[in-house]
Scaffold this motif. Structure first.
Motif, mmCIF file in Angstrom:
data_model
loop_
_atom_site.group_PDB
_atom_site.id
_atom_site.type_symbol
_atom_site.label_atom_id
_atom_site.label_comp_id
_atom_site.label_asym_id
_atom_site.label_seq_id
_atom_site.Cartn_x
_atom_site.Cartn_y
_atom_site.Cartn_z
ATOM 1 N N ASP A 9 -3.707 15.409 10.486
ATOM 2 C CA ASP A 9 -3.215 14.327 9.616
ATOM 3 C C ASP A 9 -2.038 13.633 10.301
ATOM 4 O O ASP A 9 -1.289 14.254 11.060
ATOM 5 N N THR A 10 -1.861 12.363 9.986
ATOM 6 C CA THR A 10 -0.764 11.579 10.566
ATOM 7 C C THR A 10 0.596 12.198 10.203
ATOM 8 O O THR A 10 0.816 12.572 9.053
ATOM 9 N N ILE A 11 1.453 12.297 11.209
ATOM 10 C CA ILE A 11 2.824 12.743 10.930
ATOM 11 C C ILE A 11 3.615 11.526 10.449
ATOM 12 O O ILE A 11 3.814 10.564 11.189
ATOM 13 N N GLY A 12 4.026 11.571 9.185
ATOM 14 C CA GLY A 12 4.754 10.440 8.604
ATOM 15 C C GLY A 12 6.257 10.678 8.589
ATOM 16 O O GLY A 12 6.745 11.675 9.132
ATOM 17 N N MET A 13 6.969 9.756 7.955
ATOM 18 C CA MET A 13 8.426 9.919 7.822
ATOM 19 C C MET A 13 8.750 10.334 6.398
ATOM 20 O O MET A 13 8.106 9.875 5.457
ATOM 21 N N GLU A 14 9.777 11.145 6.266
ATOM 22 C CA GLU A 14 10.193 11.536 4.926
ATOM 23 C C GLU A 14 10.777 10.334 4.189
ATOM 24 O O GLU A 14 10.494 10.100 3.031
ATOM 25 N N ASN A 15 11.606 9.593 4.902
ATOM 26 C CA ASN A 15 12.162 8.378 4.327
ATOM 27 C C ASN A 15 11.809 7.208 5.247
ATOM 28 O O ASN A 15 12.492 6.962 6.228
ATOM 29 N N PRO A 16 10.696 6.512 4.918
ATOM 30 C CA PRO A 16 10.189 5.535 5.882
ATOM 31 C C PRO A 16 10.894 4.176 5.856
ATOM 32 O O PRO A 16 10.262 3.133 5.982
ATOM 33 N N VAL A 66 -6.227 15.435 18.484
ATOM 34 C CA VAL A 66 -5.823 14.074 18.143
ATOM 35 C C VAL A 66 -4.682 14.134 17.120
ATOM 36 O O VAL A 66 -4.805 14.799 16.092
ATOM 37 N N GLN A 67 -3.600 13.449 17.404
ATOM 38 C CA GLN A 67 -2.474 13.429 16.469
ATOM 39 C C GLN A 67 -1.934 12.005 16.329
ATOM 40 O O GLN A 67 -1.392 11.450 17.285
ATOM 41 N N THR A 68 -2.105 11.416 15.152
ATOM 42 C CA THR A 68 -1.443 10.130 14.905
ATOM 43 C C THR A 68 -0.024 10.410 14.414
ATOM 44 O O THR A 68 0.210 11.362 13.669
ATOM 45 N N VAL A 69 0.898 9.588 14.872
ATOM 46 C CA VAL A 69 2.299 9.702 14.450
ATOM 47 C C VAL A 69 2.717 8.326 13.950
ATOM 48 O O VAL A 69 2.509 7.328 14.642
ATOM 49 N N ASP A 70 3.246 8.252 12.741
ATOM 50 C CA ASP A 70 3.577 6.936 12.192
ATOM 51 C C ASP A 70 4.902 6.445 12.755
ATOM 52 O O ASP A 70 5.961 6.771 12.235
ATOM 53 N N GLN A 71 4.794 5.643 13.805
ATOM 54 C CA GLN A 71 5.995 5.103 14.452
ATOM 55 C C GLN A 71 6.497 3.862 13.720
ATOM 56 O O GLN A 71 7.652 3.496 13.864
ATOM 57 N N PHE A 111 12.866 0.677 24.864
ATOM 58 C CA PHE A 111 13.128 1.995 24.305
ATOM 59 C C PHE A 111 12.355 2.047 23.003
ATOM 60 O O PHE A 111 12.338 1.078 22.248
ATOM 61 N N GLN A 112 11.666 3.166 22.762
ATOM 62 C CA GLN A 112 10.876 3.256 21.529
ATOM 63 C C GLN A 112 11.758 2.930 20.332
ATOM 64 O O GLN A 112 12.900 3.366 20.279
ATOM 65 N N ILE A 113 11.204 2.196 19.356
ATOM 66 C CA ILE A 113 12.082 1.649 18.316
ATOM 67 C C ILE A 113 12.299 2.574 17.105
ATOM 68 O O ILE A 113 13.110 2.279 16.248
ATOM 69 N N ASN A 114 11.580 3.690 17.066
ATOM 70 C CA ASN A 114 11.782 4.606 15.941
ATOM 71 C C ASN A 114 12.093 5.996 16.518
ATOM 72 O O ASN A 114 11.182 6.803 16.729
ATOM 73 N N PRO A 115 13.369 6.280 16.803
ATOM 74 C CA PRO A 115 13.704 7.497 17.551
ATOM 75 C C PRO A 115 13.283 8.789 16.861
ATOM 76 O O PRO A 115 12.833 9.732 17.521
ATOM 77 N N GLU A 116 13.372 8.829 15.529
ATOM 78 C CA GLU A 116 13.008 10.054 14.802
ATOM 79 C C GLU A 116 11.539 10.396 15.045
ATOM 80 O O GLU A 116 11.178 11.545 15.342
ATOM 81 N N GLN A 117 10.683 9.377 14.964
ATOM 82 C CA GLN A 117 9.250 9.604 15.147
ATOM 83 C C GLN A 117 8.886 9.752 16.624
ATOM 84 O O GLN A 117 7.962 10.486 16.975
ATOM 85 N N MET A 121 0.838 -1.199 0.000
ATOM 86 C CA MET A 121 0.000 0.000 0.000
ATOM 87 C C MET A 121 0.872 1.248 0.000
ATOM 88 O O MET A 121 1.861 1.329 0.744
ATOM 89 N N ASP A 122 0.514 2.186 -0.814
ATOM 90 C CA ASP A 122 1.213 3.454 -0.932
ATOM 91 C C ASP A 122 1.407 4.107 0.447
ATOM 92 O O ASP A 122 0.504 4.050 1.288
ATOM 93 N N TYR A 123 2.562 4.713 0.669
ATOM 94 C CA TYR A 123 2.859 5.220 2.018
ATOM 95 C C TYR A 123 1.853 6.278 2.488
ATOM 96 O O TYR A 123 1.394 6.252 3.625
ATOM 97 N N ASN A 124 1.477 7.194 1.592
ATOM 98 C CA ASN A 124 0.506 8.228 1.989
ATOM 99 C C ASN A 124 -0.845 7.634 2.354
ATOM 100 O O ASN A 124 -1.509 8.099 3.273
ATOM 101 N N ALA A 125 -1.220 6.589 1.617
ATOM 102 C CA ALA A 125 -2.493 5.914 1.924
ATOM 103 C C ALA A 125 -2.407 5.257 3.308
ATOM 104 O O ALA A 125 -3.396 5.205 4.042
#
Ligand code: SAH
Length: 453
Positions: free
Chosen positions: A117-124, A430-435, A282-288, A86-90
C-alpha cells in the motif's frame, strides 16, 4: 450519436492518469475534469473527438463516497493541486492502482511481485520545502501565486496549504512591500517591470531562503525591502536576487546575487547534510523522501563487497546514503552543477567511497562498462521520460543482481521494467510513496532482480 452541447447524466467509473473522471456513454469514453470515481454527475459534452469526448461538469447529482469539500478555497482556480476534492486515503489507493494499471497495460509479469500500500503522510499539509510563485499585475493590482491549471495566468493567493506558514507570511509581506516601495511586476507582453517570480525554500529547521527573480539587475529599493523582510520574518536566513532576462516561462535565470546571508541553506536527509543553492534540485517533500530513499536502500540490500551505481544521481542524495553500505558507489548525472554539489556533499559528510561523473547516462554508462567497471547493484532515479534504451541495454549487459528503480512516472517505469524483463530480470517489490499529497503525481520505488540462470 454523441454531439457537442448535449447534456447527459453519467456515472464516473474511473480516474485517468491526469485525474479526470472517466465515464462511458454507449461505450464511448468521456473525460470530465474534477469528477471522481463513484460520482453521479450531469455534464455537457464540450469536445467530441474520434475516440473520446470531453465533458464539462455541470452538477453533482450524487457524490462519490470519496468526495470531500476541498480543504483549500483556491482549489477550483489554482493549478497546483488536482485532488483536493478526494479523500486522502482514496488518493493513496488511486496512486497504488495507477502503478498496477500501468504494469498490466505493459504486460509486466507481476506473478512474484509484492505490491505494498502507498506510504502516505500523517499530516499531508505544509510539506513543501520549495514553492515558486509568479508575480504579475492585474487591473493595476500586484498579484502573487501559482498558475491556473493549464495556463500562465497567475492566481492571486494569500496562503497555500502546501507551504510553510512562514512562506505564506513572506509572500504576503513581499506583496505589501512591492506596493509600498513602488516595485513593478514584470509584464511578459511589454517586457517592462522588475519582479518576475519569487521562490521560497525552507529546510526542516524552518530556515528560509527567498529568491527574488528580476528581469534585470536593476532592483530599486531593494535595501529597504530586504531590511523589512528580514526584520519582520526572523526565519529568513538568506535572500538572493536571481536575474532572468529572457522572455521565457522558466522561473529562474543563471545569475545570482546574494543580497543577504550566505546565499545557501543546509538540509538533511537521514543523518546526511546537503547544501542547497537557489538552483539546486532537492526533493520537495523531505519527510516522504526519507521514506522513499530508505525503501530504495532496503530494496538494494547492499553489502560491503558491492559496487553500486546511482544513475541520474542529482546532488548525490541516494549515492551518499548507499555509500555507507557499499564498497564503492558511482554516481552519474547530466547537470554539472549538481555533480559539483554531490562532490561537496560527499566531503561534507566524510564519504570517501563515492565517485561522481558528469554526462549523459546513455553515453557514460556504456563507457564505464567498456572499461570493465561493473555494478552489483544499480539504482536509477530518472526524470519523467524514464531510462534511455542504451541505459537499459548496458544494465542488462552488466548483469547486476538487483536493479532498484525510483520513478516519478508509472508509464515509463512499466515500459522499462518490461525491457529489463526481456533481459532476464523480474519484478519483485513495488512501493508507492506519496511525495505530493493532493496532486496527481505518483512516486514509486521497485525492486527488480536477476533471474537465476
Ligand atoms: N536522484 C536525485 C535526482 C533525481 S531527478 C535526487 O533524488 O535528488 C533526475 C535527475 O536526472 C536530474 O538530476 C536530472 O538532471 C538528471 N538527468 C536527466 N537526464 C539525464 C541523462 N540523460 N543522463 C544523466 N542524468 C540525467
Amino acid at each position: 450519436m454523441l454531439e457537442n452541447g448535449q447534456i447527459k447524466e453519467v456515472e464516473i467509473i474511473d480516474l485517468n492518469h491526469t485525474v479526470q473522471g472517466v465515464a462511458k456513454i454507449d461505450n464511448f469514453v468521456v473525460f470530465i475534469d474534477k469528477a471522481i470515481k463513484g460520482d453521479l454527475v450531469e455534464i455537457e459534452i464540450k469536445e467530441k473527438k474520434k475516440n473520446f469526448a470531453v465533458g464539462k461538469l455541470l452538477k453533482i447529482i450524487e457524490p462519490s463516497k470519496d468526495r470531500i469539500n476541498p480543504p483549500c478555497g483556491y482549489f477550483y482556480e489554482c493549478g497546483g493541486c488536482q485532488l483536493m476534492h478526494m479523500d486522502y486515503n482514496a488518493q493513496l489507493i488511486y496512486k497504488k492502482n495507477r502503478v498496477i494499471n500501468e504494469m498490466r497495460r505493459n504486460s509486466v509479469n507481476m506473478e512474484d511481485a509484492v505490491v505494498n500500500d502507498t506510504i502516505g503522510m500523517e499530516n499531508p499539509f505544509r510539506y513543501r520545502n520549495k514553492t515558486a510563485f509568479s508575480v504579475a499585475k492585474k487591473n493595476k493590482e500586484i498579484i502573487i501565486g501559482p498558475y491556473e491549471q493549464g495556463t500562465y495566468n497567475t492566481v492571486n493567493i494569500s496562503n497555500c496549504m502546501l507551504q510553510s506558514n512562514e512562506a505564506d507570511k513572506t509572500v504576503r509581506l513581499f506583496k505589501e512591500l512591492m506596493i509600498k516601495c513602488n516595485i513593478e511586476a514584470y509584464d511578459k507582453k511589454t517586457e517592462k517591470g522588475t519582479v518576475r517570480n519569487i521562490v521560497i525554500r525552507n529546510n526542516r529547521q524552518n530556515e528560509l531562503m527567498l529568491v527574488i527573480v528580476t528581469a534585470t539587475e536593476n532592483f530599486p529599493n531593494k535595501d529597504i525591502i530586504i531590511k523589512e523582510l528580514t526584520s519582520n520574518i526572523k526565519e529568513i536566513k538568506t535572500v538572493v536576487q536571481n536575474i532572468n532576462s529572457k522572455n521565457t516561462n522558466l522561473v529562474m535565470g543563471h545569475k545570482n546575487i546574494t543580497l543577504y546571508g550566505e546565499g545557501t541553506i543546509n538540509d538533511n536527509i537521514g543523518d546526511l547534510i546537503f547544501t542547497i543553492s537557489p538552483e539546486t534540485f532537492f526533493q520537495i517533500n523531505p519527510e516522504q523522501t526519507e521514506k522513499l530513499y530508505n525503501t530504495a536502500i532496503e530494496y538494494a540490500n547492499i553489502s560491503k563487497d558491492d559496487v553500486c551505481f546511482d544513475i541520474y544521481c542529482g546532488i548525490g542524495t541516494i549515492s551518499l546514503m548507499a555509500a555507507k553500505y557499499a564498497k564503492k558507489v558511482y554516481g552519474v548525472e547530466i547537470v554539472e552543477q549538481s555533480i559539483i554539489n554531490a562532490r561537496e556533499n560527499a566531503v561534507k559528510n566524510n564519504i570517501v567511497n563515492a565517485e561522481f561523473f558528469t554526462g549523459k547516462a546513455e553515453k557514460l554508462l556504456p563507457k564505464l562498462y567498456s572499461k570493465n567497471i561493473k555494478a552489483d547493484v544499480v539504482i536509477v532515479d530518472p526524470p519523467r521520460k524514464g531510462c534511455e534504451q542504451e541505459v537499459i541495454d548496458t544494465i542488462i549487459s552488466m548483469s547486476p543482481k538487483k536493479v532498484v528503480y525510483v520513478s516519478c512516472n508509472p508509464s515509463t517505469l512499466a515500459r522499462d521494467i518490461k525491457l529489463l524483463e526481456s533481459g532476464g530480470y523480474q519484478l519483485k517489490k513495488v512501493q508507492t510513496v506519496d511525495q505530493f499529497p493532493w496532486t496527481h503525481h505518483v512516486e514509486c520505488v521497485v525492486l527488480i532482480t536477476r533471474k537465476d540462470r
